[in-house]
Write a protein that holds these residues in place. Structure first.
Motif, PDB file in Angstrom:
ATOM      1  N   GLN A   1      -6.049 -14.431 -67.330  1.00 36.21           N
ATOM      2  CA  GLN A   1      -5.976 -15.845 -67.019  1.00 36.21           C
ATOM      3  C   GLN A   1      -7.142 -16.212 -66.095  1.00 36.21           C
ATOM      4  O   GLN A   1      -7.763 -17.255 -66.247  1.00 36.21           O
ATOM      5  CB  GLN A   1      -4.658 -16.124 -66.309  1.00 36.21           C
ATOM      6  N   TYR A   2      -7.384 -15.319 -65.138  1.00 37.88           N
ATOM      7  CA  TYR A   2      -8.510 -15.568 -64.250  1.00 37.88           C
ATOM      8  C   TYR A   2      -9.821 -15.497 -65.001  1.00 37.88           C
ATOM      9  O   TYR A   2     -10.718 -16.299 -64.799  1.00 37.88           O
ATOM     10  CB  TYR A   2      -8.511 -14.547 -63.106  1.00 37.88           C
ATOM     11  N   LYS A   3      -9.915 -14.505 -65.892  1.00 43.21           N
ATOM     12  CA  LYS A   3     -11.157 -14.361 -66.636  1.00 43.21           C
ATOM     13  C   LYS A   3     -11.424 -15.613 -67.470  1.00 43.21           C
ATOM     14  O   LYS A   3     -12.551 -15.956 -67.769  1.00 43.21           O
ATOM     15  CB  LYS A   3     -11.096 -13.124 -67.535  1.00 43.21           C
ATOM     16  N   ALA A   4     -10.362 -16.251 -67.883  1.00 46.76           N
ATOM     17  CA  ALA A   4     -10.518 -17.463 -68.683  1.00 46.76           C
ATOM     18  C   ALA A   4     -10.934 -18.652 -67.818  1.00 46.76           C
ATOM     19  O   ALA A   4     -11.175 -19.744 -68.307  1.00 46.76           O
ATOM     20  CB  ALA A   4      -9.227 -17.778 -69.402  1.00 46.76           C
ATOM     21  N   HIS A   5     -11.000 -18.413 -66.519  1.00 45.62           N
ATOM     22  CA  HIS A   5     -11.449 -19.470 -65.609  1.00 45.62           C
ATOM     23  C   HIS A   5     -10.662 -20.754 -65.822  1.00 45.62           C
ATOM     24  O   HIS A   5     -11.218 -21.830 -65.991  1.00 45.62           O
ATOM     25  CB  HIS A   5     -12.948 -19.720 -65.774  1.00 45.62           C
ATOM     26  N   LYS A   6      -9.390 -20.566 -65.829  1.00 46.92           N
ATOM     27  CA  LYS A   6      -8.481 -21.669 -66.143  1.00 46.92           C
ATOM     28  C   LYS A   6      -8.770 -22.923 -65.325  1.00 46.92           C
ATOM     29  O   LYS A   6      -8.783 -24.019 -65.856  1.00 46.92           O
ATOM     30  CB  LYS A   6      -7.053 -21.187 -65.897  1.00 46.92           C
ATOM     31  N   HIS A   7      -8.973 -22.732 -64.066  1.00 44.25           N
ATOM     32  CA  HIS A   7      -9.108 -23.913 -63.224  1.00 44.25           C
ATOM     33  C   HIS A   7     -10.535 -24.248 -62.835  1.00 44.25           C
ATOM     34  O   HIS A   7     -10.838 -25.402 -62.562  1.00 44.25           O
ATOM     35  CB  HIS A   7      -8.281 -23.720 -61.939  1.00 44.25           C
ATOM     36  N   VAL A   8     -11.392 -23.255 -62.788  1.00 41.59           N
ATOM     37  CA  VAL A   8     -12.716 -23.512 -62.201  1.00 41.59           C
ATOM     38  C   VAL A   8     -13.855 -23.403 -63.214  1.00 41.59           C
ATOM     39  O   VAL A   8     -15.024 -23.472 -62.836  1.00 41.59           O
ATOM     40  CB  VAL A   8     -12.990 -22.567 -61.010  1.00 41.59           C
TER      41      VAL A   8
ATOM     42  N   ASN B   1     -18.965 -21.695 -65.133  1.00 42.76           N
ATOM     43  CA  ASN B   1     -20.361 -21.841 -64.694  1.00 42.76           C
ATOM     44  C   ASN B   1     -20.773 -20.694 -63.786  1.00 42.76           C
ATOM     45  O   ASN B   1     -20.045 -20.326 -62.873  1.00 42.76           O
ATOM     46  CB  ASN B   1     -20.537 -23.148 -63.911  1.00 42.76           C
ATOM     47  N   ARG B   2     -21.956 -20.173 -64.039  1.00 43.18           N
ATOM     48  CA  ARG B   2     -22.501 -19.175 -63.115  1.00 43.18           C
ATOM     49  C   ARG B   2     -23.125 -19.897 -61.937  1.00 43.18           C
ATOM     50  O   ARG B   2     -23.424 -21.100 -62.017  1.00 43.18           O
ATOM     51  CB  ARG B   2     -23.572 -18.349 -63.822  1.00 43.18           C
ATOM     52  N   ASP B   3     -23.323 -19.155 -60.867  1.00 39.67           N
ATOM     53  CA  ASP B   3     -24.003 -19.750 -59.713  1.00 39.67           C
ATOM     54  C   ASP B   3     -25.376 -20.273 -60.138  1.00 39.67           C
ATOM     55  O   ASP B   3     -26.074 -19.624 -60.922  1.00 39.67           O
ATOM     56  CB  ASP B   3     -24.181 -18.703 -58.606  1.00 39.67           C
TER      57      ASP B   3
ATOM     58  N   ARG C   1      -7.485 -19.396 -56.772  1.00 40.70           N
ATOM     59  CA  ARG C   1      -8.051 -18.330 -55.945  1.00 40.70           C
ATOM     60  C   ARG C   1      -9.078 -18.864 -54.933  1.00 40.70           C
ATOM     61  O   ARG C   1      -9.868 -19.755 -55.274  1.00 40.70           O
ATOM     62  CB  ARG C   1      -8.723 -17.310 -56.866  1.00 40.70           C
ATOM     63  N   TYR C   2      -9.091 -18.334 -53.776  1.00 43.91           N
ATOM     64  CA  TYR C   2     -10.023 -18.620 -52.683  1.00 43.91           C
ATOM     65  C   TYR C   2      -9.790 -19.961 -51.972  1.00 43.91           C
ATOM     66  O   TYR C   2     -10.512 -20.293 -51.043  1.00 43.91           O
ATOM     67  CB  TYR C   2     -11.491 -18.601 -53.148  1.00 43.91           C
ATOM     68  N   VAL C   3      -8.834 -20.743 -52.440  1.00 45.91           N
ATOM     69  CA  VAL C   3      -8.671 -22.100 -51.901  1.00 45.91           C
ATOM     70  C   VAL C   3      -8.440 -22.094 -50.386  1.00 45.91           C
ATOM     71  O   VAL C   3      -9.080 -22.846 -49.644  1.00 45.91           O
ATOM     72  CB  VAL C   3      -7.520 -22.824 -52.645  1.00 45.91           C
ATOM     73  N   ILE C   4      -7.539 -21.259 -49.931  1.00 48.90           N
ATOM     74  CA  ILE C   4      -7.201 -21.255 -48.499  1.00 48.90           C
ATOM     75  C   ILE C   4      -8.410 -20.797 -47.689  1.00 48.90           C
ATOM     76  O   ILE C   4      -8.708 -21.327 -46.614  1.00 48.90           O
ATOM     77  CB  ILE C   4      -5.980 -20.336 -48.216  1.00 48.90           C
ATOM     78  N   GLN C   5      -9.087 -19.809 -48.219  1.00 48.92           N
ATOM     79  CA  GLN C   5     -10.247 -19.243 -47.517  1.00 48.92           C
ATOM     80  C   GLN C   5     -11.351 -20.299 -47.359  1.00 48.92           C
ATOM     81  O   GLN C   5     -11.929 -20.452 -46.276  1.00 48.92           O
ATOM     82  CB  GLN C   5     -10.769 -18.044 -48.318  1.00 48.92           C
ATOM     83  N   ILE C   6     -11.628 -21.026 -48.434  1.00 53.05           N
ATOM     84  CA  ILE C   6     -12.680 -22.048 -48.385  1.00 53.05           C
ATOM     85  C   ILE C   6     -12.270 -23.177 -47.423  1.00 53.05           C
ATOM     86  O   ILE C   6     -13.058 -23.617 -46.579  1.00 53.05           O
ATOM     87  CB  ILE C   6     -12.955 -22.626 -49.795  1.00 53.05           C
ATOM     88  N   ALA C   7     -11.019 -23.629 -47.567  1.00 55.47           N
ATOM     89  CA  ALA C   7     -10.549 -24.711 -46.690  1.00 55.47           C
ATOM     90  C   ALA C   7     -10.601 -24.286 -45.228  1.00 55.47           C
ATOM     91  O   ALA C   7     -10.964 -25.080 -44.345  1.00 55.47           O
ATOM     92  CB  ALA C   7      -9.125 -25.120 -47.079  1.00 55.47           C
ATOM     93  N   ALA C   8     -10.250 -23.021 -44.976  1.00 56.84           N
ATOM     94  CA  ALA C   8     -10.284 -22.520 -43.592  1.00 56.84           C
ATOM     95  C   ALA C   8     -11.703 -22.556 -43.043  1.00 56.84           C
ATOM     96  O   ALA C   8     -11.922 -22.898 -41.876  1.00 56.84           O
ATOM     97  CB  ALA C   8      -9.720 -21.108 -43.545  1.00 56.84           C
TER      98      ALA C   8
ATOM     99  N   LYS D   1     -19.433 -15.536 -49.781  1.00 54.78           N
ATOM    100  CA  LYS D   1     -19.678 -14.687 -50.963  1.00 54.78           C
ATOM    101  C   LYS D   1     -18.646 -14.974 -52.070  1.00 54.78           C
ATOM    102  O   LYS D   1     -18.043 -14.062 -52.654  1.00 54.78           O
ATOM    103  CB  LYS D   1     -19.684 -13.208 -50.584  1.00 54.78           C
ATOM    104  N   ILE D   2     -18.456 -16.256 -52.299  1.00 55.33           N
ATOM    105  CA  ILE D   2     -17.521 -16.712 -53.332  1.00 55.33           C
ATOM    106  C   ILE D   2     -18.333 -17.464 -54.392  1.00 55.33           C
ATOM    107  O   ILE D   2     -19.232 -18.227 -54.037  1.00 55.33           O
ATOM    108  CB  ILE D   2     -16.456 -17.655 -52.713  1.00 55.33           C
ATOM    109  N   PRO D   3     -18.063 -17.267 -55.683  1.00 56.28           N
ATOM    110  CA  PRO D   3     -18.808 -18.003 -56.719  1.00 56.28           C
ATOM    111  C   PRO D   3     -18.767 -19.519 -56.475  1.00 56.28           C
ATOM    112  O   PRO D   3     -17.727 -20.063 -56.085  1.00 56.28           O
ATOM    113  CB  PRO D   3     -18.085 -17.630 -58.008  1.00 56.28           C
ATOM    114  N   GLN D   4     -19.886 -20.152 -56.718  1.00 53.16           N
ATOM    115  CA  GLN D   4     -20.010 -21.593 -56.418  1.00 53.16           C
ATOM    116  C   GLN D   4     -18.945 -22.425 -57.117  1.00 53.16           C
ATOM    117  O   GLN D   4     -18.479 -23.446 -56.595  1.00 53.16           O
ATOM    118  CB  GLN D   4     -21.395 -22.089 -56.839  1.00 53.16           C
ATOM    119  N   ARG D   5     -18.550 -22.029 -58.335  1.00 54.80           N
ATOM    120  CA  ARG D   5     -17.628 -22.883 -59.102  1.00 54.80           C
ATOM    121  C   ARG D   5     -16.301 -23.095 -58.369  1.00 54.80           C
ATOM    122  O   ARG D   5     -15.674 -24.140 -58.503  1.00 54.80           O
ATOM    123  CB  ARG D   5     -17.398 -22.317 -60.503  1.00 54.80           C
ATOM    124  N   TYR D   6     -15.849 -22.093 -57.615  1.00 52.99           N
ATOM    125  CA  TYR D   6     -14.599 -22.249 -56.861  1.00 52.99           C
ATOM    126  C   TYR D   6     -14.772 -23.295 -55.752  1.00 52.99           C
ATOM    127  O   TYR D   6     -13.893 -24.112 -55.498  1.00 52.99           O
ATOM    128  CB  TYR D   6     -14.180 -20.914 -56.229  1.00 52.99           C
TER     129      TYR D   6
END
Lengths: 401, 179
Positions: A176-183, A186-188, A327-334, A351-356
């Motif tokens: 599901q993650y590999k399918a990039h369901k939400h984000v 796109n590569r950086d 994924r990463y939402v809390i970390q980015i918001a923090a 060090k998180i992919p830009q798309r997130y």
């Protein structure tokens, strides 16, 4: 096989008015005392009985029950019953035979689940279910933890924490993650390359979320209900409840959220009659629908003209406990809540992919919890906390349990 | 010797501190409850008089202690003792209480020194029961530039919600944590 007889259904009455509560107490005492145990606000009950007409926000209702609990909603004829999984409805005034029938269905389902999931050779035969063996039950699509004595909290499946950790992620979730369901996928990008830069922008005016934002703003500014007329049908914003109503089924809505089709959309103030409101049968909290739509539209992109190098100003912390979280939402918001950082800087520092980062920014911009600040200030770097090692361990622990 | 760490749960009487600790504790929660006698009696039958204790036990046996402070203001002398050496604060506010905003201000002020040294996450409970204020009204109390204080509507009985608060607390302390 060890068979236990006469286990009682545990029923919990939650926030009922006194009359209903006393009526049900009498009913259970006189009819079902051997088959069901009645308590008030019992966390460990099998069945919750909830009055749908008592100021419940329908968005919150699914959160009232644990994954292994069933709910019977009492509601008047005017109030639209919920059709969530493991929920049953009884129209008010409550008639004993219907309530009994629904309890029989539930008991039968619990019994079915216990039997199908029994891996210990132990079957709990519910006495209530025994009387309902001919009752037709709803098909079960969810494994419940009722027979193995797992605590309800051990059974939560859609927790983003679980999904966030590679170690505990099963193959389907990983896919599901590999399918990039939400984000999206796109590569950086290199911001100095105009061709790559084009890929990360979208025009919000073509997407549903932009029009929902406009409608909610119009409604709030004018304290009025608002109609959103699209080529595919209308949506209705109820100002008082802050709920967006529509009549699109799930598949259509999923398609509409992500497709750039909303070019001839009109937003008008309205005061629909109660009768006309009934055409809009599906309601969702406005902020939650805008959030989801903005994520679906973004897919790793930001609105046209968004600066990638100016700092982000976070104005409020989104209510992530009630919003779709990836994924990463809390970390980015923090990071944004404690540091002035640009979109590109966030990606490189964490060090998180830009798309997130782009997707989260788009959603936070839509609900007005973040915006680009006009000051370029990338000097502040995140310092690591000296307790980082134990923090990682705690996070791993809560993701895994 | 293994080092020990603690997370503090605080908030007014009836906000759900004991329940929240129980939701995520790996051990049975130790409760020091007594029959309520003062104004608490109107809110619930028993109340925490010393502290609640639970623990998250990590794979290497490190214990993360979960301490719940007593909710009554007259026990505030214990708050400083309990917070000493704490990782951060999870502040629970009963959203069905008409004094909820006042309570939020009071507890933020009472734990100001600890919060400044660490971090805080606010959880508003019982919003689904009898909501007295919208989340925006709580945010107005909190919003004074950086850091932006995380605030959620939560169900203290939900492990998912309480875990989200812990996750948020840790990331606000160090957004670069990698797992």
């Amino acid at each position: 096989m060890n068979i236990q007889h006469n286990s009682k259904l545990k029923i919990s009455l939650n926030n009922l008015d006194d009359i209903t509560q006393n009526t049900l107490k009498f009913f259970f005492k006189s009819n079902l005392c051997e088959k069901a145990e009645l308590n008030i606000n019992d966390d460990n009950a099998n069945v919750l009985i909830i009055d749908l007409d008592r100021q419940y926000n329908k968005e919150i209702i699914p959160n009232l029950k644990k994954s292994n609990q069933f709910v019977i909603f009492l509601h008047n004829e005017m109030n639209t019953p919920l059709s969530e999984e493991n929920t049953y409805n009884v129209t008010k005034p409550v008639q004993v035979k219907y309530l009994k029938q629904q309890l029989s269905f539930i008991a039968q389902r619990i019994n079915d689940i216990e039997e199908s999931n029994d891996d210990s050779g132990k079957v709990n035969t519910n006495s209530f279910a025994a009387t309902a063996k001919h009752a037709q039950s709803k098909p079960s699509s969810q494994s419940l933890g009722l027979i193995n004595n797992k605590s309800p909290t051990q059974n939560f499946k859609n927790n983003h924490l679980n999904m966030a950790l590679k170690k505990s992620t099963d193959s389907s979730t990983l896919n599901q993650y590999k399918a990039h369901k939400h984000v999206g996928s796109n590569r950086d990008i290199n911001p100095d390359n105009p061709e790559e830069l084009k890929k990360i922008y979208h025009n919000p005016k073509k997407y549903l979320y932009h029009h929902l934002v406009q409608a909610v703003k119009l409604g709030k500014d004018n304290k009025t209900d608002v109609l959103i007329k699209t080529l595919f049908g209308s949506l209705f914003f109820d100002y008082k409840s802050q709920i967006l109503f529509h009549s699109f089924d799930k598949a259509k809505m999923r398609y509409f959220k992500s497709s750039p089709l909303f070019i001839e959309t009109k937003i008008v103030k309205t005061s629909l009659s109660e009768k006309a409101k009934k055409d809009y049968s599906i309601g969702q909290n406005a902020e939650s629908l805008i959030w989801q739509s903005a994520i679906s539209a973004s897919k790793g992109r930001v609105p046209l003209g968004t600066s990638l190098t100016q700092t982000i100003e976070m104005t409020s912390w989104p209510n992530f406990s009630r919003l779709l979280v990836f994924r990463y939402v809390i970390q980015i918001a923090a990071a944004w809540s404690t540091h002035h950082m640009s979109l590109l800087d966030t990606a490189s520092q964490l060090k998180i992919p830009q798309r997130y980062i782009f997707t989260l920014y788009n959603a936070m911009l839509a609900i007005e919890s973040a915006k680009i600040n006009n000051v370029i200030d990338n000097t502040k770097k995140i310092n690591r906390d000296k307790k980082k090692s134990v923090f990682s361990k705690i996070l791993s622990h809560i993701f895994n349990h | 010797m293994k080092s020990n760490h603690k997370i503090i749960f605080s908030g007014p009487v009836g906000a759900g501190k004991t329940t929240a600790i129980t939701s995520i504790s790996d051990i049975p929660t130790v409760r020091t409850e007594e029959a309520a006698s003062d104004e608490t009696k109107d809110l619930k039958d028993t109340t925490t008089v010393a502290l609640d204790y639970g623990a998250i036990i990590l794979q290497d046996s490190t214990r993360i202690h979960l301490y719940g402070t007593p909710g009554q203001k007259r026990f505030d002398f214990m708050w400083e003792i309990l917070t000493n050496g704490g990782i951060g604060l999870l502040l629970l506010i009963d959203g069905s209480d008409s004094n909820a905003i006042k309570n939020l201000k009071f507890f933020l002020s009472s734990f100001k020194n600890f919060i400044n040294k660490t971090s805080v996450v606010v959880g508003i409970t019982k919003q689904d029961v009898n909501k007295k204020y919208n989340l925006e009204e709580y945010q107005e109390v909190l919003n004074k530039g950086l850091p932006v204080v995380p605030i959620y509507e939560i169900d203290a009985r939900s492990k998912k919600d309480v875990s989200l608060m812990v996750e948020t607390l840790l990331y606000t302390l160090d957004p670069k944590i990698s797992i």
